[in-house]
Design a protein around this motif. Structure first.
Motif, PDB file in Angstrom:
ATOM      1  N   UNK C 197       0.841  -1.204   0.000  1.00 20.89           N
ATOM      2  CA  UNK C 197       0.000   0.000   0.000  1.00 20.89           C
ATOM      3  C   UNK C 197       0.874   1.251   0.000  1.00 20.89           C
ATOM      4  N   UNK C 198       1.936   1.212   0.796  1.00 20.72           N
ATOM      5  CA  UNK C 198       2.824   2.375   0.863  1.00 20.72           C
ATOM      6  C   UNK C 198       3.399   2.671  -0.520  1.00 20.72           C
ATOM      7  N   UNK C 199       3.817   1.611  -1.201  1.00 17.55           N
ATOM      8  CA  UNK C 199       4.389   1.782  -2.533  1.00 17.55           C
ATOM      9  C   UNK C 199       3.375   2.371  -3.499  1.00 17.55           C
ATOM     10  N   UNK C 200       2.136   1.859  -3.423  1.00 17.96           N
ATOM     11  CA  UNK C 200       1.084   2.360  -4.323  1.00 17.96           C
ATOM     12  C   UNK C 200       0.816   3.845  -4.062  1.00 17.96           C
ATOM     13  N   UNK C 201       0.761   4.186  -2.776  1.00 23.05           N
ATOM     14  CA  UNK C 201       0.504   5.584  -2.435  1.00 23.05           C
ATOM     15  C   UNK C 201       1.613   6.464  -3.001  1.00 23.05           C
ATOM     16  N   UNK C 205       1.465   9.587  -5.922  1.00 20.32           N
ATOM     17  CA  UNK C 205       1.736  10.976  -5.545  1.00 20.32           C
ATOM     18  C   UNK C 205       1.173  11.368  -4.198  1.00 20.32           C
ATOM     19  N   UNK C 206       0.813  10.359  -3.398  1.00 15.46           N
ATOM     20  CA  UNK C 206       0.315  10.647  -2.054  1.00 15.46           C
ATOM     21  C   UNK C 206       1.434  10.351  -1.060  1.00 15.46           C
ATOM     22  N   UNK C 207       1.641  11.258  -0.108  1.00 15.67           N
ATOM     23  CA  UNK C 207       2.648  10.964   0.916  1.00 15.67           C
ATOM     24  C   UNK C 207       2.181   9.744   1.695  1.00 15.67           C
ATOM     25  N   UNK C 208       2.965   8.645   1.670  1.00 18.44           N
ATOM     26  CA  UNK C 208       2.465   7.421   2.317  1.00 18.44           C
ATOM     27  C   UNK C 208       2.306   7.568   3.824  1.00 18.44           C
ATOM     28  N   UNK C 209       3.336   8.122   4.517  1.00 22.08           N
ATOM     29  CA  UNK C 209       3.235   8.212   5.978  1.00 22.08           C
ATOM     30  C   UNK C 209       3.552   9.634   6.434  1.00 22.08           C
ATOM     31  N   UNK C 210       2.669  10.178   7.245  1.00 20.77           N
ATOM     32  CA  UNK C 210       2.950  11.457   7.878  1.00 20.77           C
ATOM     33  C   UNK C 210       3.484  11.158   9.276  1.00 20.77           C
ATOM     34  N   UNK C 211       4.613  11.663   9.591  1.00 18.58           N
ATOM     35  CA  UNK C 211       5.160  11.445  10.919  1.00 18.58           C
ATOM     36  C   UNK C 211       5.904  12.697  11.345  1.00 18.58           C
ATOM     37  N   UNK C 212       6.119  12.848  12.648  1.00 12.53           N
ATOM     38  CA  UNK C 212       6.916  13.988  13.120  1.00 12.53           C
ATOM     39  C   UNK C 212       8.269  13.467  13.551  1.00 12.53           C
ATOM     40  N   UNK C 213       9.300  14.274  13.394  1.00 14.58           N
ATOM     41  CA  UNK C 213      10.629  13.850  13.824  1.00 14.58           C
ATOM     42  C   UNK C 213      11.511  15.067  14.070  1.00 14.58           C
ATOM     43  N   UNK C 260      14.001  -2.160   8.304  1.00  7.61           N
ATOM     44  CA  UNK C 260      12.756  -1.928   7.567  1.00  7.61           C
ATOM     45  C   UNK C 260      12.419  -0.427   7.572  1.00  7.61           C
ATOM     46  N   UNK C 261      12.614   0.191   8.728  1.00  8.36           N
ATOM     47  CA  UNK C 261      12.354   1.629   8.822  1.00  8.36           C
ATOM     48  C   UNK C 261      13.299   2.401   7.903  1.00  8.36           C
ATOM     49  N   UNK C 262      14.552   1.960   7.906  1.00 11.75           N
ATOM     50  CA  UNK C 262      15.541   2.609   7.046  1.00 11.75           C
ATOM     51  C   UNK C 262      15.107   2.507   5.580  1.00 11.75           C
ATOM     52  N   UNK C 263      14.590   1.314   5.223  1.00 11.85           N
ATOM     53  CA  UNK C 263      14.113   1.110   3.849  1.00 11.85           C
ATOM     54  C   UNK C 263      13.001   2.121   3.536  1.00 11.85           C
ATOM     55  N   UNK C 267      13.020   4.941   0.714  1.00 10.80           N
ATOM     56  CA  UNK C 267      12.038   4.878  -0.365  1.00 10.80           C
ATOM     57  C   UNK C 267      11.217   6.170  -0.452  1.00 10.80           C
ATOM     58  N   UNK C 268      11.453   7.085   0.489  1.00  6.02           N
ATOM     59  CA  UNK C 268      10.702   8.337   0.441  1.00  6.02           C
ATOM     60  C   UNK C 268       9.266   8.187   0.898  1.00  6.02           C
ATOM     61  N   UNK C 269       9.026   7.266   1.822  1.00  8.10           N
ATOM     62  CA  UNK C 269       7.653   7.078   2.298  1.00  8.10           C
ATOM     63  C   UNK C 269       7.230   8.131   3.327  1.00  8.10           C
ATOM     64  N   UNK C 270       8.194   8.876   3.868  1.00  5.48           N
ATOM     65  CA  UNK C 270       7.846   9.952   4.807  1.00  5.48           C
ATOM     66  C   UNK C 270       7.977  11.297   4.092  1.00  5.48           C
TER      67      UNK C 270
END
Lengths: 309, 274, 453
Positions: C197-201, C205-213, C260-263, C267-270
């Protein structure tokens, strides 16, 4: 004692009282004492205590253990602590170099219109950053430098959309970004200080140089800069201290992050002393910071004084 | 003539550019403050529906009335005492030249460049042991001490240039040292004293570190410390934060604009001498 | 400058000045009162707030309306009690906690990590209250994380030092509209499905995961710990958080999780500016529909139900293998009483009221979005099934079934979050650290902090 004029009538009549009232002795000291007491209680005593704490391991609550100079060892070997000192020196490049160099250039450029109405307005405007709390500067700039902020908006406008980023959240740009906030705060002060200094330079010097066929650059190097020796020294001192002892801006804008890229000694001391309760380590870093500030400020002062003699 | 006209034009353009850069953060604060509370406005964009109501809301949220009172009380505590004590000491060191003046003066100069972070830790425990934490005294008393080097330095610089004959003639009229100080030297020192007052006002008002470490209640802090607390509490609501920041800036700005000439002069002299 | 200095007498200045310094001779802390461990003071009858006017001081976290709602309702029911509340962001509370508890003790305070606070005797031992109010008859798992051994180590057993306003739980929130766009009809059942799903998003063109850091709060600890729970059992992670002897975070399954998180970051999921995003920015972006997933806790479900009604979904982190056990960070919303609090009895009475009063429990669910603390058979308010709050409450029950409750890895020591997880996770995003280096560094900092104390 002070050679007293023979006409001091009271002195002749009551010599004992005179001795007591001698302004260089007891009476004079009564004038100094209150200031000295405040200074001793709220500055000298804490300085001494900082030295003392730095020799102990103490969590600020329980009993303490004497550890000698071990805390100093930690300041210079723990990368987190040592890097904060390095960061403070890197900040000098922004807090000092930019305001002084740019300030000189600007002051030299606007010297000729220094009395115009525009320049008078500018005097007020350029002083604003000096007047507002640094906290406010921190808040305003963290918003400007955000990923959706004005800086990125402007960059995109002039076709530099590729470099836009969250300036304060990027490992490569956070420290320079914080440095730019400092430069913004200090540029106005330096410019106006240097401009004031320039107004004291004898215009005849410039005329003579022009007659000798000197260009603007020659003029700048051989007349302006040497004449401003004292003002430049002042700018450098003020800004270097501001860089080494920076706290407010960084506390607000980055809290030392990302990673530890913008951690500075002042903030580190605050965290160590009050959040992590390593009072000894905090104090050792504080001592190092105080020594560094004096070590940087003194040579600049001597440099300025020598030039005057 | 042509070169100098070109120079003047470059100068003007540069000045305007510089002013724009200086004002940009204020403009950004203002525009952002007008956006609906809780949103994250992108860049500089005038909102469709300016929320002027954010200002009264921020006024209330920040408890501005209390803050103004608190800062004023702190300033009233710090500035007069610092001026009186600094002037007296500067007079004794610079004019009377008391025995040991040189040593004392050096002792004060030692504190001129002191970063406050250097003493904040012991100061905290000292204030705690005095039972003054969370009171305005926790800011007032240390600040008087911390500003003392500059106050003494500043006033000494004035008194050292006062001709000795001034005092001699007063003494002939039978004035004692206090009268000499009060009636003759203080009036003459007024310009130096008022500049010192302006600088001390500004530094007290904007003092941040002492406020956040020694006083928890924002209503007992300086303006700057209160703004820190406001950011701590409302940092999650950007328009409100911007509105609050502007409000907290306003008193300083107003006073600055009213007394701008004195301010600029004091600040320039202040840094030259310090 | 006076040139004629009398050397013999010029020292007077120094003597006077040094006189003030004489006090600086004793070792620091030698003559300041040492806080004593508050023993299990037997409380005969359950304490109350009495009927005389009383002002209870509180120190709460900004941005979370629950405590305010509860104190307001409490005053309605007990009009003699007024509240004097100070609020700060959690990071600020963390910085201030030891100082405030020692020198300006609030009656009731939102607590950060408690081990060192207990070690320094800054928190009130609640065993007496637990007995008087019957808290020790609640399901033991609710209070486990709030129990500490003597001197603050280990956690998970021993005396009770804090209580929760409710029991919160974390997982993945998702935006239902965006989920439909990328063809996600039900929450992913395995980690591989989530990756898909993350890859599809991402390609849509949808940001897969929104997170704060950003700043002082490394929010990537949320997905990291969820990944840890996917790859391995919850037990060893809890042991590490509870400071059990020999526990380490640097285990093979945690390494898989970190890699996995590093991946994901590579992959630009954040979001690109994740190192500058704070919690509130993340929330506002999620509510604005700027991204598909968000790792967060059920304390936001009430808020999300209000701000994006019907459009927010919640799921637990899927296990690595189909049908594997699920685990989640879930912890009480910790509140404690300062050791020297003036109105400790009233504060304890309030904590008990929060868990047992019918209206308080309703507020806890509606506004807090999480399961209230309290006896197993206590009143449970009903929640409409289309609300995200319903899913989070249900997920809480699942976790209890799988015995998958974990405390937060940021709560292992007082300084581990600010000094280790946050900077190191920020470095991981920037590519300055590998997954292995992340775990090695955090483990080294952890060991150092435990030794240092």
């Amino acid at each position: 004692m002070t050679p007293r004029s023979a006409g001091a009538r009271t002195a002749h009549r009551r010599p004992v009282a005179t001795k007591l009232r001698d302004p260089r002795g007891l009476v004079g000291w009564l004038f100094v004492a209150p200031a000295l007491i405040f200074y001793a209680v709220f500055v000298l005593r804490p300085i001494t205590l900082t030295f003392q704490y730095s020799m102990y391991e103490w969590n600020g609550i329980g009993a303490s253990t004497w550890v000698g100079p071990a805390n100093y060892g930690k300041v210079f070997t723990d990368p987190d602590l040592f890097d904060s000192l390095i960061n403070a020196f890197k900040l000098i490049a922004f807090f000092s170099a930019i305001p002084v160099v740019l300030g000189l250039a600007i002051a030299a450029t606007i010297r000729r219109i220094a009395q115009s109405r525009l320049a008078l307005v500018a005097r007020t405007v350029l002083f604003l950053p000096q007047v507002i709390p640094l906290v406010a500067a921190g808040i305003a700039w963290s918003w400007l430098l955000a990923s959706t902020g004005v800086i990125n908006q402007l960059l995109s406008l002039i076709g530099l959309g590729g470099v836009t980023r969250a300036w304060l959240g990027d490992f490569d740009t956070a420290l320079p970004a914080v440095g730019m906030i400092g430069a913004w705060v200090l540029l106005g002060l330096c410019t106006l200080l240097l401009l004031a200094g320039m107004s004291k330079i004898d215009p005849a010097l410039y005329e003579a140089a022009r007659l000798d066929g000197a260009g603007a650059w020659r003029e700048f190097v051989s007349i302006t800069v040497p004449s401003l020796r004292q003002e430049i020294a002042v700018c450098v001192t003020v800004t270097v201290i501001a860089a080494l002892a920076s706290f407010d801006i960084i506390y607000i804008a980055t809290q030392g992050g990302p990673g530890n890229t913008t951690m500075v000694p002042g903030l580190q001391i605050f965290y160590l002393a009050f959040a992590e309760r390593e009072v000894g380590t905090a104090s050792a870093l504080a001592v190092v910071l105080m020594v560094l500030v004096i070590a940087c400020a003194l040579p600049i002062q001597w440099f300025a004084k020598d030039g005057n003699r | 003539m042509i070169t100098s006209r070109r120079e003047a034009w470059t100068g003007r353009v540069l000045l305007i550019f510089l002013m724009a850069v200086t004002l940009l953060p204020f403009l950004s604060l203002f525009v952002t403050a007008l956006h609906p509370s809780g949103t994250y406005p992108a860049g500089l964009a005038w909102p469709d529906d300016p929320q002027w109501g954010n200002f009264p809301r921020a006024f209330e949220a920040a408890n501005m009335g209390e803050l103004l009172k608190s800062s004023a009380l702190i300033v009233l505590g710090v500035v007069p005492i610092s001026i009186v004590l600094g002037t007296m000491a500067g007079f004794a060191i610079g004019h009377l030249r008391v025995i040991g003046a040189r040593v004392i003066f050096l002792l004060f100069v030692l504190g001129l460049t002191l970063p406050f972070e250097g003493v904040i830790t012991p100061l905290y425990y000292q204030i705690r042991d005095m039972g003054l934490l969370n009171t305005r005294w926790a800011i007032i008393l240390p600040l008087i001490g911390l500003f003392m080097p500059f106050s003494v330095f500043w006033m000494r610089a004035h008194f050292v240039n006062m001709p000795g004959e001034l005092s001699e003639s007063a003494r002939m009229d039978g004035a004692n040292v206090w009268q000499l100080f009060r009636r003759i030297h203080v009036p003459l020192a007024m310009p130096a004293i008022s500049s010192l007052g302006i600088l001390l006002f500004l530094w007290t008002w904007n003092q941040f570190l002492l406020a956040i470490v020694l006083v928890d209640d924002p209503a007992k802090r300086t303006m700057s410390g209160a703004l820190g607390a406001f950011q701590g509490q409302w940092g999650t609501d950007i328009p409100l934060l911007c509105a609050g920041s502007l409000l907290i800036l306003t008193p300083t700005l107003v006073i600055f604009l009213l007394f701008q000439r004195h301010f600029v002069k004091a600040l320039l002299q202040g840094s030259l001498k310090g | 400058m006076a040139r004629r200095v009398h050397p013999g007498r010029s020292g007077v200045a120094v003597v006077i000045a040094m006189g003030a310094l004489a006090a600086a001779c004793a070792a620091p802390g030698a003559n300041s009162p040492q806080p004593q461990a508050t023993g299990t003071s037997p409380v005969s009858a359950a304490p109350t707030c009495g009927s005389a006017p009383i002002t209870v001081s509180g120190y709460f976290e900004t941005g979370f309306p629950l405590p305010k709602a509860l104190t307001t309702e409490f005053t309605k029911q007990h009009p003699n009690v007024t509240w004097d509340v100070r609020e700060d962001q959690f990071a600020v509370i963390t910085q201030n906690a030891p100082r405030v508890l020692a020198d300006n003790p609030p009656d009731l305070m939102r607590l950060p990590q408690v081990s060192e606070l207990v070690k320094d005797n800054l928190l009130k031992n609640l065993d007496g209250y637990a007995q008087a109010f019957g808290w020790d008859k609640w399901p033991a798992s609710q209070l486990e994380q709030l129990r500490l051994g003597p001197g603050g180590r280990p956690r998970g057993e021993g005396s009770l030092y804090a209580l929760g306003l409710n029991f919160s739980m974390t997982g993945i929130f998702y935006n239902k509209k965006l989920a439909a766009q990328v063809g996600m009809t039900k929450p992913p059942a395995t980690l591989a499905e989530l990756d898909q799903v993350l890859g599809k998003a991402k390609s849509a063109g949808i940001t897969p995961i929104l997170q704060f850091n950003g700043g002082a709060t490394g929010g990537l600890a949320f997905p990291l710990q969820n990944l840890m729970a996917s790859y391995g059992p919850a037990g060893p992670i809890n042991d590490w958080i509870f400071q059990k002897p020999g526990a380490t975070i640097d285990t093979p399954s945690n390494l898989q999780a970190a890699q996995h998180l590093e991946k994901w970051t590579k992959a630009g999921y954040f979001q690109k500016d994740i190192n500058a995003v704070d919690y509130a920015t993340m929330m506002s972006r999620f509510i604005d529909g700027k991204g598909l997933f968000m790792f967060n806790g059920d304390w936001e479900s009430g808020n999300l139900d209000k701000q994006m009604p019907g459009n927010a979904g919640f799921s637990l982190m899927p296990p690595a293998q189909q049908g594997g056990k699920r685990a989640a960070m879930s912890a009480p919303l910790t509140f404690g009483i300062a050791a020297n609090a003036k109105n400790a009895d009233c504060a304890a009475f309030f904590l008990n009221w929060v868990a047992t009063d019918k209206r308080a429990r309703e507020i806890g669910v509606e506004i807090g979005g999480s399961r209230p603390m309290g006896p197993a058979d206590a009143y449970m308010p009903a929640v409409a099934s289309d609300k995200v709050t319903a899913s989070t409450l249900e997920a809480g029950a699942d976790i209890a079934g799988d015995n998958g409750a974990m405390d937060f890895i940021a709560n292992a020591t007082g300084a581990i979050y600010a000094k280790s997880w946050t900077p190191n996770l920020q470095k991981l995003v920037a590519g300055q650290l590998t997954a292995q280096e992340l775990l090695t560094k955090v483990q080294a900092d952890y060991t150092g902090q435990l030794e240092g104390n």
